[in-house]
Write a protein that holds these residues in place. Structure first.
Motif, PDB file in Angstrom:
ATOM      1  N   VAL A 191       0.841  -1.196   0.000  1.00 28.98           N
ATOM      2  CA  VAL A 191       0.000   0.000   0.000  1.00 28.98           C
ATOM      3  C   VAL A 191       0.877   1.248   0.000  1.00 28.98           C
ATOM      4  N   ASP A 237     -14.132  -3.210 -16.190  1.00 33.59           N
ATOM      5  CA  ASP A 237     -14.113  -4.391 -15.342  1.00 33.59           C
ATOM      6  C   ASP A 237     -14.916  -5.502 -16.013  1.00 33.59           C
ATOM      7  N   LEU A 241      -3.980   2.058  -3.008  1.00 35.39           N
ATOM      8  CA  LEU A 241      -4.728   1.910  -1.775  1.00 35.39           C
ATOM      9  C   LEU A 241      -5.198   0.472  -1.666  1.00 35.39           C
ATOM     10  N   LEU A 242      -5.589   0.088  -0.462  1.00 38.97           N
ATOM     11  CA  LEU A 242      -6.123  -1.252  -0.272  1.00 38.97           C
ATOM     12  C   LEU A 242      -7.342  -1.488  -1.147  1.00 38.97           C
ATOM     13  N   ASP A 243      -8.138  -0.402  -1.435  1.00 39.90           N
ATOM     14  CA  ASP A 243      -9.330  -0.548  -2.262  1.00 39.90           C
ATOM     15  C   ASP A 243      -8.993  -0.855  -3.711  1.00 39.90           C
ATOM     16  N   ASP A 244      -7.737  -0.683  -4.104  1.00 38.32           N
ATOM     17  CA  ASP A 244      -7.357  -0.969  -5.488  1.00 38.32           C
ATOM     18  C   ASP A 244      -7.222  -2.452  -5.755  1.00 38.32           C
ATOM     19  N   THR A 245      -7.332  -3.280  -4.727  1.00 34.42           N
ATOM     20  CA  THR A 245      -7.236  -4.736  -4.910  1.00 34.42           C
ATOM     21  C   THR A 245      -8.448  -5.220  -5.695  1.00 34.42           C
ATOM     22  N   ARG A 246      -8.203  -5.862  -6.852  1.00 31.67           N
ATOM     23  CA  ARG A 246      -9.258  -6.457  -7.661  1.00 31.67           C
ATOM     24  C   ARG A 246      -8.617  -7.341  -8.719  1.00 31.67           C
ATOM     25  N   LYS A 264      -3.146  -7.119  -6.111  1.00 23.75           N
ATOM     26  CA  LYS A 264      -3.389  -7.304  -4.690  1.00 23.75           C
ATOM     27  C   LYS A 264      -2.537  -6.304  -3.927  1.00 23.75           C
ATOM     28  N   ASP A 271      -0.882  -4.482   3.116  1.00 27.03           N
ATOM     29  CA  ASP A 271      -0.443  -3.566   4.162  1.00 27.03           C
ATOM     30  C   ASP A 271       0.600  -4.315   4.997  1.00 27.03           C
TER      31      ASP A 271
END
Length: 1293
Positions: A154, A177, A203-208, A232, A235
């Motif tokens: 992150v 997507d 950011l952690l929200d970018d994980t997809r 992925k 942190d």
């Protein structure tokens, strides 16, 4: 200088011919009518673009269109060699065109890729197209690849590469997507110009697991998808070392990238500087993408100048600077700066601007006359500088035959002393490393007489003081000279106010009405002359005389905007109204009239600027005005009570919306919930600029307050009440008002006052302490305390004596202030005595004075009102017996001792008495006192009648006056003639004794109007005069007296006098009158007595004076009502006389009534018998039967649907007596010649000339077939046969 021109163009508009050229070159006209007869070298009119990318699924279409005279032929080259179209079955050239259609079905499009060029040629030259580069569009597939998950810590930066396959043209990139939703982008995450996806920090929200890059290929409309990329974000501070070691086996963990907060650095482009090249006219896109934490912001500036704001735009969250239509001035150093809270980074992009060749002046077609000189110029620019190569008819000049009349100097070709037949097409090719330009320009050597291209008799219209342009477009070789004339006489020179332009157009700088007229332009060269006529009309300008005015209108009222316009009478104006420069609302409340706009029931939405626009075909004028809608203000809000004290409080509020009308004042009201709940009283007013009020309060009240706003329109609704505010009780502050002491009986005194209101009581237990004592008498005050009343009665008082009284307010908290005493009186009683020593002094026959001694004050026993004198007339002194008349009363106010008695009658006996009057009533009368009035002049005689009017005499009768007013001594008569002009003749005077009542006047003039004056006399003099008028009659042989009495009534109003009538013969009557009115519309109206018909009206002489009118054509033995009227211009009656009733004598016995004569009765009987015989014959003939040939009738009708045909020869048959609808002779054709058809095809109407048939009671048809004879056209459509008996009978009846 730019000028705004208003052109009047015909339907076949012509392009203006410009004669401006170097040397003597002439531009070719584009008018088809001109080109039709002129030889012309080829000209390319349409071709495909230079870089032509084709869709492999569709046929290839390569355009090449050209024109020329004669029409050119076409050929093609491919990759520099001849392309034989006829040998390739897949290739087709369109007829009369060079356009190629290549069928690629079953073939690969790649086989036809290459560089194509079209050639168009005729006998006058050869033109070539651009090099057209044909390429097939391509959308290659993405190469197969295996994508492993990308694991990042992150906060680090990240780039996801797209790297799409190269396509033609390049694809459009976007990220989505799995659900085909675009991935959100912002200052932190954005897509670069190359399609890669950049993360300034993750950011952690970018994980997809569905980061998917898509490429859309526009020509084939296909979309290709790259394999999804999984990201992925970890942190590392939140997981233990063991888990971290598990992730360390992969190389995809970017541990070298910093993850904490850091200052910006650039991800693209790399380094501190870079270079970029742009082409002139293209689009320059500069990109700077930075990473850092926090996310940096990017800004741009140009080091050597300002950014071109009009052509510049920012994209991709300020990361991309885009400049459209690149110019040389856009070259330079552009600096992008990335900045966050920890610092900044800079990158400089050096921009170089190059240019493919571009035109400064392309060569233009030339038309030259033999032996003239022309120049072709090919001026281009570019960076690097373009190389220019000239060709003629598609062949480089250096390889073409040498021509001594042609000289090439770099970008210029000079043609000298050209000859007929030397026409050709020249090509200029300018090229550098970035592209090329190719232009064709023909040189056409012509010898043509002048032609005027402007249509003849054009009418040009222009507004006064505006410039006028009159066209004279011409063509000829050599170039025609243009000359202008006005009204076919005056030669126009090239000076003020005229300007003759090179293209032949005549300009009038400031057109005036005197410039209107006929203009002639003459075009001439050495081969001939042509002229053309045009007309100029100078119109008056359109002007708004009465402009709409600013209006302030109350809501729901009406607003009217006026807009009165003056315009040229020959122009048709159109009035338009706009609201805020837009169309009026589609609302029926808006009514547009010829010169006004009315808005009914205006609302707030109607506010705005209203503009009236008056348009004509040539000009317009406009004017605007604002509409402001006002209404009552909104009520104040948020009432608050502050500074609370015993007897005061501060009230504040917030004003409401004023609705465009300033608040003038605020009205503060209160409600006392303790004493008068539900009733609001006005307390105070404050100026409209204030929002606070200091309120003085009363004790012992439960207050609520509200506020109303007032503006020019009216009062607002009340505000919501404030909270309740209570004050403490206290002693009264005021005493009752309007204190009075008045007795109602002779032995009492009523003390009254106005009670205090609940708010004035100041506390509970309100009472009133009443005090009284006799004035001017030494005694103590007497008092009594009462409650809930407004009066107190003191009994046993002496009659009408003064008292001092006072009333004090008292409550449970004390007494009010000390009251002031007022004086009142106890009750009155009727007076006890009458006035004495009454005397009457007679002044004349109508006036007398009466005197008396006043009654003592003690005997009046009340407030003296005055003395009442009653008097009446006992009788006239002529009469012995009393005839008492109605009593008359005069009241003399105050303490009077005399008075006058007017309006008495002379020579009479009167009686009077006098009473004293007080507030209680009247006292006893004084003894009756008699007095007599002396004689006076008499009244007018009771009547004056004129009878037995003759040619030279008449009789007067009169009656004595109603009021003799004394002893009559006689009568006086005066009379004089009056002529037609109202001039009076000499006066005759006669005296008569009192006992005479009639006289005969003789020796008068016939047919003359006389005026009589008559009065009576006593010893005191003559009384008022009465008048009458009469006219002596005309010759007795002509005028007969009426058979019956004529009732005469005096006229209404002053307009007519002496209205008389006389019967003339058996059918006439003469009306005579005198008229003195100003109006001239005088009519005699008459009607049969007891009739309900309208009055018959005859106009007569309306001049003043004596007039007569003869009414003719009356019915003998009939009574008529006759009147004279005066009417105004609207036929309304102004004056009218009373009606005269006139009866004419019956018809003489020698006149016989025709209806009673025997011979007439016999004739009528014979006619009736003849009709009966004809009817019998008709019935016999109908029952006889037989055949009736109808072939002639059927020949006259060519409708096959209604004509029966024979089987063999198709001729018409016959109708027998057994057939239905059998016609009879004598049927008639309608007067209009039309024939109506019934539902049946065998209708008799279809075969006969007649229309409407008639049937007997048994249903048989009355009528016949009538053979229509040929007649002249003037005979119309009437039947030549005799009418049927029935019709004859009907016509007789």
């Amino acid at each position: 200088m730019d000028r705004k021109r208003k052109w009047v163009l015909s339907s076949g508009a012509l392009l203006v011919l410009f004669l401006g050229r170097m040397t003597t070159a002439l531009e070719v006209p584009l008018d088809p009518k001109v080109l039709e007869g002129l030889p012309q070298p080829p000209t390319i009119t349409h071709q495909s673009p230079k870089d032509f990318i084709i869709d492999p699924r569709e046929n290839i279409l390569i355009y090449c269109e050209a024109k020329g005279k004669p029409h050119p032929s076409f050929s093609w080259t491919r990759n520099g060699t001849h392309f034989d179209v006829e040998k390739d079955s897949k290739v087709l050239m369109k007829p009369s065109s060079g356009t190629l259609v290549i069928d690629i079905s079953g073939e690969k499009a790649e086989a036809y890729e290459g560089i194509y060029q079209c050639t168009a040629r005729n006998e006058h030259g050869t033109a070539v197209s651009n090099n057209i580069f044909i390429r097939q569009s391509r959308s290659p597939l993405w190469s197969k690849e295996r994508k492993e998950a990308i694991m990042v810590q992150v906060g680090v930066s990240l780039v996801l590469q797209c790297r799409p396959p190269a396509g033609l043209p390049p694809p459009i990139i976007f990220w989505m997507d799995n659900n085909f939703q675009r991935l959100p982008q912002n200052t932190r995450v954005s897509q670069a110009l190359n399609g890669d996806l950049y993360f300034s920090n993750v950011l952690l929200d970018d994980t997809r697991n569905d980061y998917i890059c898509y490429a859309r290929f526009p020509h084939t409309q296909t979309i290709q998808q790259k394999q999804p990329i999984t990201v992925k974000v970890l942190d590392m501070d939140a997981i233990n070392e063991t888990v971290a070691d598990m992730y360390n086996y992969t190389n995809n963990l970017f541990v070298d990238s910093p993850s904490g907060e850091r200052r910006p650095s650039f991800m693209a482009p790399l380094g501190q500087s870079s270079t970029q090249m742009a082409l002139r006219g293209g689009v320059l896109e500069l990109e700077c993408i930075a990473e850092g934490l926090p996310t940096p912001e990017v800004s741009w500036y140009k080091e050597s100048g300002d950014l071109p704001s009009s052509r510049m735009s920012f994209h991709n969250f300020q990361k991309t600077l885009k400049i459209a239509d690149v110019m040389e001035a856009d070259a330079g150093d552009y600096r992008c700066t990335a900045k966050n809270s920890l610092g900044s980074a800079h990158h400089t992009i050096k921009v170089n601007v190059k240019a493919a060749p571009f035109w400064i002046s392309a060569p233009r077609n030339l038309i030259l006359a033999p032996e003239e000189t022309g120049i072709l110029t090919c001026r281009v620019s570019g960076d690097p500088k373009p190389q220019i190569a000239w060709s003629v008819n598609g062949v480089p000049i250096k390889d073409s035959p040498k021509d001594t009349s042609r000289k090439v100097e770099d970008d210029t070709v000079i043609l000298s002393d050209v000859q007929t037949g030397s026409s050709a097409v020249y090509q200029c090719n300018a090229s550098n490393e970035f592209g090329y330009l190719l232009a064709n320009a023909f040189v056409n050597v012509l010898a043509e007489a002048p032609r005027v291209l402007t249509p003849p008799n054009n009418v040009y219209q222009v507004i006064t003081n505006n410039p006028a342009f009159l066209d004279c477009a011409s063509f000829g070789s050599p170039i025609p000279a243009i000359t202008w004339f006005k009204d076919s006489q005056t030669s126009i020179l090239n000076r003020d106010p005229y300007v003759i332009h090179n293209n032949g157009t005549l300009e009038i700088n400031v057109a005036q009405s005197l410039n209107s007229g006929k203009y002639t332009c003459i075009a001439s060269n050495n081969l001939g002359t042509r002229e053309n006529h045009v007309y100029l009309e100078v119109k008056e300008p359109t002007r708004i005389l009465a402009q709409p005015e600013y209006m302030v209108v109350q809501r729901n009222r009406k607003a009217v905007f006026e807009c009165k316009v003056k315009h040229d009478p020959t122009l048709i104006p159109t009035m338009n109204w706009l609201k805020d420069n837009g169309e009026l609302p589609d609302d029926e409340r808006f009514l547009v009239d010829t010169d006004s706009l009315t808005i009914n029931e205006v609302t707030e939405e109607d506010e705005g600027t209203y503009t009236c626009v008056m348009n004509t075909t040539l000009d317009q004028d406009s004017a605007s005005a604002m509409l402001t809608v006002v209404e009552e203000p909104d009520p104040p809000t948020d009432l608050e009570l502050t500074d609370q004290r015993e007897r005061s409080v501060q009230l504040t509020w917030i004003p409401g919306d004023e609705h465009n009308s300033p608040t003038q004042k605020f009205l503060v009201q209160y409600e006392d919930l303790l004493h008068q709940a539900g009733v609001w009283h006005n307390l105070t007013e404050e100026e409209g600029t204030k929002t606070t009020a200091h309120l003085d309060l009363s004790p012992y009240a439960y207050y609520s307050f509200r506020v109303l706003a007032v503006n020019h329109v009216g009062y607002s609704q009340p505000s919501r009440p404030s909270r309740q505010y209570r004050t403490n009780p206290a002693a009264p502050d005021v005493n009752p008002t309007d204190v009075h002491g008045v007795g109602t009986e002779h032995n009492n005194l009523v003390i009254s006052w106005k009670e205090l209101t609940g708010l004035q009581s100041n506390g509970p237990g309100l009472q009133y302490k009443v005090n009284w004592r006799q004035k001017d008498v030494e005694e103590d005050w007497l008092s009594e305390t009462v409650a809930n009343t407004s009066k107190y009665v003191v009994s046993g008082t002496p009659t009408f004596v003064p008292y001092e009284v006072k009333v004090q307010a008292v409550n449970d908290y004390g007494n009010g202030p000390a009251p002031e005493a007022v004086v009142g009186y106890s009750g009155e009683d009727v007076p006890m005595s009458a006035p004495e020593s009454v005397q009457v002094l007679v002044q004349n026959g109508t006036l007398a004075e009466v005197h008396w001694e006043p009654v003592l004050t003690s005997m009046v026993r009340g407030r003296l009102q005055g003395y009442k004198v009653s008097y009446w007339r006992e009788r006239s002194l002529h009469q012995a017996e009393a005839q008492q008349e109605e009593q008359q009363v005069l009241l003399f106010s105050g303490n009077r001792t005399d008075g006058r008695l007017p309006g008495l009658k002379p020579y009479s006996l009167y009686t009077l008495n006098i009473r004293v009057v007080n507030g209680k009533g009247e006292g006893p009368p004084s003894p009756n006192h008699n007095f007599e009035t002396p004689e006076g002049v008499p009244g007018p005689p009771s009547f004056l009648r004129i009878k037995n009017t003759d040619m030279d005499s008449l009789t007067l009768e009169w009656g004595p006056p109603q009021d003799n007013n004394g002893r009559l001594t006689g009568y006086t008569l005066k009379y004089q003639p009056v002529n037609s002009s109202n001039e009076l003749g000499p006066v005759e005077e006669m005296m008569f004794p009192a006992n005479e009542t009639t006289v005969i006047l003789a020796d008068l003039k016939y047919s003359t109007r006389y005026k009589f004056y008559f009065n009576a006399k006593t010893i005191k003099g003559s009384g008022p005069t009465i008048t009458e008028e009469a006219v002596t009659i005309m010759d007795e042989a002509f005028i007969q007296q009426p058979i019956v009495d004529v009732f005469k009534v005096r006229p209404i109003g002053p307009a007519f006098t002496n209205v008389n009538s006389s019967v003339v013969g058996e059918e006439g009557a003469v009306i005579s009158w005198e008229y003195f009115g100003p109006d001239k519309n005088v009519y005699v109206e008459y009607i049969v007595e007891n009739s309900k018909e309208d009055w018959t009206k005859e106009c007569v002489n309306g001049s003043s004076g004596s007039q007569t009118h003869l009414i003719k054509g009356l019915k003998p033995g009939t009574s008529y009502r006759v009147r004279l009227v005066v009417k105004d211009h609207s036929e309304a009656t102004i004056h009218s006389t009373e009606e005269l009733v006139i009866t004419l004598p019956a018809m003489k016995s020698d006149q016989v009534d025709l209806a009673t004569q025997g011979w007439f009765i016999g004739l009528m009987c014979a006619i009736a018998l003849l009709i009966l015989v004809l009817l019998i014959i008709c019935f016999i003939k109908r029952n006889k039967g037989g055949k009736y040939p109808v072939k002639e009738k059927e020949d006259a009708h060519q409708d096959p649907e209604i004509q029966p045909m024979k089987d063999d020869d198709g001729t018409f048959g016959e109708y027998s007596d057994t057939e239905d609808h059998k016609p009879l002779k004598g049927s008639r054709t309608p007067s209009n010649g039309t024939v109506k058809r019934d539902d049946s095809d065998d209708s008799l109407v279809d075969y006969g000339e007649g229309g409407d048939g008639q049937f007997n009671e048994d249903g048989s048809f009355i009528g016949q077939y009538s053979g229509k004879k040929e007649k002249d056209t003037h005979e119309g459509n009437e039947s030549s046969e005799a009418p049927s008996p029935v019709n004859a009978m009907n016509s007789f009846v």
